[in-house]
Design an enzyme around this catalytic site. Structure first.
Site, PDB file in Angstrom:
ATOM      1  N   ASN A  33      51.494  56.510  64.587  1.00 31.73           N
ATOM      2  CA  ASN A  33      51.149  57.191  63.343  1.00 31.73           C
ATOM      3  C   ASN A  33      51.081  56.137  62.233  1.00 31.73           C
ATOM      4  OD1 ASN A  33      50.956  60.148  62.152  1.00 31.73           O
ATOM      5  ND2 ASN A  33      52.031  58.884  60.644  1.00 31.73           N
ATOM      6  N   ARG A  34      50.144  56.274  61.330  1.00 31.91           N
ATOM      7  CA  ARG A  34      49.976  55.270  60.281  1.00 31.91           C
ATOM      8  C   ARG A  34      51.289  55.081  59.498  1.00 31.91           C
ATOM      9  NH1 ARG A  34      45.796  56.759  55.675  1.00 31.91           N
ATOM     10  NH2 ARG A  34      47.461  58.294  55.399  1.00 31.91           N
ATOM     11  N   SER A 129      42.009  74.448  70.383  1.00 29.58           N
ATOM     12  CA  SER A 129      42.349  75.669  69.652  1.00 29.58           C
ATOM     13  C   SER A 129      43.654  76.260  70.145  1.00 29.58           C
ATOM     14  CB  SER A 129      41.248  76.722  69.817  1.00 29.58           C
ATOM     15  OG  SER A 129      41.626  77.913  69.145  1.00 29.58           O
ATOM     16  N   GLY A 131      46.475  76.316  67.568  1.00 29.81           N
ATOM     17  CA  GLY A 131      47.486  75.992  66.571  1.00 29.81           C
ATOM     18  C   GLY A 131      48.638  75.198  67.185  1.00 29.81           C
ATOM     19  N   LYS A 183      33.746  74.563  69.285  1.00 32.11           N
ATOM     20  CA  LYS A 183      34.962  74.850  68.509  1.00 32.11           C
ATOM     21  C   LYS A 183      34.599  75.442  67.163  1.00 32.11           C
ATOM     22  CE  LYS A 183      39.333  74.757  67.229  1.00 32.11           C
ATOM     23  NZ  LYS A 183      39.376  75.172  65.806  1.00 32.11           N
ATOM     24  N   HIS A 186      33.770  78.956  67.679  1.00 31.34           N
ATOM     25  CA  HIS A 186      35.051  79.664  67.898  1.00 31.34           C
ATOM     26  C   HIS A 186      35.653  80.041  66.557  1.00 31.34           C
ATOM     27  CE1 HIS A 186      39.474  79.481  67.725  1.00 31.34           C
ATOM     28  NE2 HIS A 186      39.442  80.127  68.878  1.00 31.34           N
ATOM     29  N   ASN A 187      35.654  79.103  65.627  1.00 31.40           N
ATOM     30  CA  ASN A 187      36.258  79.367  64.319  1.00 31.40           C
ATOM     31  C   ASN A 187      35.461  80.355  63.500  1.00 31.40           C
ATOM     32  OD1 ASN A 187      37.995  77.291  65.211  1.00 31.40           O
ATOM     33  ND2 ASN A 187      38.482  76.815  63.080  1.00 31.40           N
ATOM     34  N   GLU A 190      36.413  83.551  64.879  1.00 30.54           N
ATOM     35  CA  GLU A 190      37.795  83.778  64.417  1.00 30.54           C
ATOM     36  C   GLU A 190      37.796  84.381  63.014  1.00 30.54           C
ATOM     37  OE1 GLU A 190      40.474  80.263  64.682  1.00 30.54           O
ATOM     38  OE2 GLU A 190      40.742  80.550  62.530  1.00 30.54           O
ATOM     39  N   ARG A 448       5.089  88.912  49.587  1.00 34.57           N
ATOM     40  CA  ARG A 448       4.895  87.458  49.605  1.00 34.57           C
ATOM     41  C   ARG A 448       3.418  87.107  49.467  1.00 34.57           C
ATOM     42  NH1 ARG A 448       5.780  85.131  54.131  1.00 34.57           N
ATOM     43  NH2 ARG A 448       6.383  83.084  53.347  1.00 34.57           N
TER      44      ARG A 448
HETATM   45  C1  6PG Z   1      42.507  76.992  65.945  1.00 33.01           C
HETATM   46  C2  6PG Z   1      42.355  77.295  64.466  1.00 33.01           C
HETATM   47  C3  6PG Z   1      42.442  76.052  63.610  1.00 33.01           C
HETATM   48  C4  6PG Z   1      41.967  76.355  62.173  1.00 33.01           C
HETATM   49  C5  6PG Z   1      43.113  76.429  61.227  1.00 33.01           C
HETATM   50  C6  6PG Z   1      42.598  76.564  59.785  1.00 33.01           C
HETATM   51  O1  6PG Z   1      41.526  77.205  66.670  1.00 33.01           O
HETATM   52  O2  6PG Z   1      43.616  76.577  66.318  1.00 33.01           O
HETATM   53  O3  6PG Z   1      41.035  77.831  64.297  1.00 33.01           O
HETATM   54  O4  6PG Z   1      41.635  75.048  64.192  1.00 33.01           O
HETATM   55  O5  6PG Z   1      41.191  75.334  61.723  1.00 33.01           O
HETATM   56  O6  6PG Z   1      43.879  77.513  61.607  1.00 33.01           O
HETATM   57  O7  6PG Z   1      41.721  77.621  59.703  1.00 33.01           O
HETATM   58  P1  6PG Z   1      41.066  78.022  58.282  1.00 33.01           P
HETATM   59  O8  6PG Z   1      39.646  77.526  58.314  1.00 33.01           O
HETATM   60  O9  6PG Z   1      41.198  79.501  58.213  1.00 33.01           O
HETATM   61  O10 6PG Z   1      41.847  77.321  57.197  1.00 33.01           O
END
Ligand code: 6PG
Length: 493
Positions: A33-34, A129, A131, A183, A186-187, A190, A448
Site C-alpha cells: 500500500n502506498r 462485485s 462489496g 461490471k 451490473h451497476n 443495481e 422534423r
Molecule cells: C458492487 C457495488 C460497488 C459500487 C459501490 C458504490 O458491485 O460491489 O456496485 O462496486 O460501486 O457500492 O456504488 P454507488 O455508485 O451507488 O456509489
C-alpha cells in the site's frame, strides 16, 4: 513462507479483504500500500498465520513475487490507477500480468489495455462485485483481457469467487474492457433495482401509512418468494433496524439525499451513446439526482401542491401490497431486459463476444444484484442465446402477463396519489413501448421535416420523402392537401 505467485496493491476495504480471500484459499500473496502505516496495521491485525507477505516499497513488492508475476490493483478508479501503472509497469517484464480489480471506467481500461499490450505484459480489467463482504467471502468476478493469458488467473479467481450450484461466479468475459463493461452494466441494473425497491417502500409508506418496520416485514416476506434477492433482503433489514439514539426506525432519520460514485451514470451514458433504451436505469439516475436537490425540494414542497393525501385501508391496502409485489417483479424483468439488451448491443458494437447466459450465471451469487430471477434469465438466454429481448421469452411473457394488472394498478395508484414512481412508471412505459406495433414517432418525423426538412419514410413505399408543409397545394374542407416529394429531388436534406 512460500514465495508469493500473486500480489495485490491497494489495501483499502476491497483490497484488504480480497487479499485475505486469496490467502485464505492457500495462495501466498504479497501486499503493498502506498501508505506504509496502512500495510503495517493490516499485517498487525488481519494476516496473522496467513501466507501474506508485506512489502514497503513497490520495488520490494515486485521482487517478492515469483515470475511470471500476477498483480492485482485495487485502487480508486481514474488517475490513481494510471499513477500506480506508471510506477509499476517499468518494474515488470513480458509475461507478467496486471489486473485492475477496481471500478474503472471501461473506456479507461480499453485505453490502458491498448497501451500496455505492446509491452508483452498481460493487462486485465476485472469487475469485482459484492462489496466488503463479497471481497472477503466470495465476490462475483468479471475478468476481461487477453484470452490466451486468462488461464494464468482462472485458478485463483475460481477459488475466491462466490459459488452457486452451477459453478464459481467468475467467467472470462471477453477481450479488452469487456470485464469492466459488464461490471458497469451490473451497476446500472443495481441502480435500477435499488430505485424500484425504494419506490415500493415509498408507495406503501405514503399510500397505506405503513411504518418502516411494517414495510420491512413485507419485504422480508417477499424475499421468501420470487423476489428473493440480496437487495430486497438488505432493504428489509435496513427498514426493520431501529436507531439506538432516537428509538425510531433508522431509515426515518437517514437524510433522503442519495450519493453515487458514477458507475450507474456511466451505464446511462452508454445507453444513450449506443441508442439502447434503458429507461428504468435512467429513472434511477434522475431519482438520485433529484434527491440531491434537497434544499430546492424543501422550498418547493411549500408551494407546489399535489393530490390530497389519502390512506388506503383494509382490503384496498391489501390489494395494493399484492399489486406492488407484482409491479416490483415485473419492473425488475423490464429493467434486466434493458440491461441485457445493452450488453448485447455493446458486445456487437465493441467486439466483446459477451456470453449472456454465462453473465447471468455469475451474477447469481456474490454480487449486489444476485437474485433468484437470474436463474430464469440464465435459462431464457440458454434457450435462445440470440433472444432479441428478455420480454419475448415465453416464461417471462407469462410472468409479466400474470402481473400486468397489479403493475398498472400500482402505477395508477401512485400517480393518482402524487407519489413519484419514476422507475415503476418507466419500466411499464418500456413494456408498453416495446410491445407497440405503432408508436407516435410518425408525428416526430412530420415535425422534423416541417421545421428542418429532415425527411421521413412512408409506410406504403420505400425511400425518403419531404413535404413543403408551408405551402399546402389546396385545402378541401379545411384539410391541408400536401404531397410527399422524394427526398433529394429538390426535397429535404
Ligand atoms: C458492487 C457495488 C460497488 C459500487 C459501490 C458504490 O458491485 O460491489 O456496485 O462496486 O460501486 O457500492 O456504488 P454507488 O455508485 O451507488 O456509489
Amino acid at each position: 513462507m512460500a514465495t508469493p505467485g500473486i500480489g495485490l496493491i491497494g489495501l483499502a476495504v476491497m483490497g484488504e479483504n480480497l487479499a485475505l480471500n486469496i490467502a485464505n484459499h492457500g495462495f501466498p500473496i504479497a501486499v503493498y500500500n502506498r501508505t506504509r502505516a496502512v500495510t503495517e496495521q493490516y499485517v498487525a491485525h488481519r494476516t496473522a498465520g496467513k501466507p501474506v507477505t508485506p512489502a514497503y516499497t513497490l520495488e520490494e513488492f515486485v521482487r517478492t513475487i515469483a515470475r511470471p508475476r500476477s498483480i492485482a490493483i485495487m485502487v480508486q478508479a481514474g488517475k490513481p490507477v494510471d499513477s500506480v501503472l506508471d510506477q509499476l509497469l517499468p518494474l515488470l517484464g513480458p509475461d507478467d500480468l496486471v489486473m485492475d480489480c477496481g471500478n474503472s471506467y471501461f473506456e479507461d481500461t480499453a485505453r490502458r489495455s491498448a497501451a500496455i499490450a505492446p509491452t508483452g505484459i498481460h493487462y486485465f480489467g476485472v469487475g469485482v462485485s459484492g462489496g466488503e463482504e463479497g471481497a472477503l467471502n466470495g465476490p462475483s468476478i468479471m475478468p476481461g483481457g487477453p484470452e490466451a493469458a486468462y488461464p494464468r488467473i482462472a485458478g485463483v479467481l475460481g477459488a475466491i469467487a462466490a459459488k452457486v450450484p452451477d459453478g464459481p461466479c467468475v467467467a472470462y468475459m471477453g477481450t479488452g474492457a469487456a470485464g469492466h463493461y459488464v461490471k458497469m452494466i451490473h451497476n446500472g441494473i443495481e441502480y435500477g433495482d435499488m430505485q424500484l425497491i425504494v419506490e415500493a417502500y415509498d408507495i406503501l409508506s405514503h399510500a397505506c401509512g405503513f411504518s418502516a418496520i411494517e414495510i420491512g416485514a413485507i419485504f422480508a416476506e417477499w424475499n421468501r418468494g420470487e423476489l428473493d434477492s440480496y437487495l430486497v433482503e438488505i432493504s428489509a433489514a435496513v427498514l426493520q433496524s431501529v436507531d439506538r439514539d432516537t428509538g425510531r426506525p433508522i431509515v426515518d432519520v437517514i437524510l433522503d439525499r442519495a450519493g453515487q460514485k458514477g458507475t450507474g451514470r456511466w451505464t446511462g451514458q452508454d445507453g444513450l451513446e449506443l441508442g439502447v433504451p434503458i429507461p428504468t436505469i435512467e429513472a434511477a439516475l434522475w431519482g438520485r439526482n433529484i434527491s440531491a436537490l434537497k434544499a430546492e425540494r424543501l422550498a418547493a414542497a411549500k408551494v407546489l401542491k399535489g393530490p390530497r393525501q389519502s390512506r388506503l385501508r383494509g382490503a384496498s391496502a391489501e390489494r395494493l401490497v399484492a399489486a406492488v409485489r407484482q409491479a416490483l417483479y415485473a419492473s425488475k424483468i423490464a429493467s434486466y431486459a434493458q440491461g441485457m439488451s445493452l450488453l448485447a448491443t455493446a458486445s456487437a458494437e465493441r467486439g466483446y463476444s459477451l456470453n449472456l447466459p454465462e453473465i447471468a450465471r455469475i451474477w447469481k451469487g456474490g454480487c449486489i444484484i444476485r437474485a433468484r430471477l437470474l436463474n430464469e434469465i440464465q435459462a431464457a438466454f440458454t434457450r435462445d442465446p440470440r433472444l432479441p429481448n428478455l420480454l419475448l421469452d415465453a416464461d417471462f411473457r407469462a410472468a409479466i402477463n400474470e402481473r400486468q394488472a397489479g403493475w398498472r394498478h400500482t402505477v395508477r395508484t401512485a400517480i393518482g396519489l402524487g407519489i413519484p414512481c419514476p422507475a415503476f412508471g418507466s419500466s411499464l412505459a418500456y413494456f408498453d413501448s416495446y410491445r407497440a406495433a405503432r408508436l407516435p414517432a410518425n408525428l416526430i418525423q412530420g415535425q422534423r421535416d416541417y421545421f428542418g426538412a429532415h425527411t421521413y419514410e412512408r409506410v406504403d413505399r420505400n425511400g425518403a420523402f419531404h413535404t413543403e408543409w408551408l405551402v399546402p397545394e389546396a385545402s378541401a374542407n379545411g384539410a391541408r392537401i400536401v404531397t410527399s416529394q422524394p427526398a433529394g429531388r429538390g426535397g429535404g436534406h
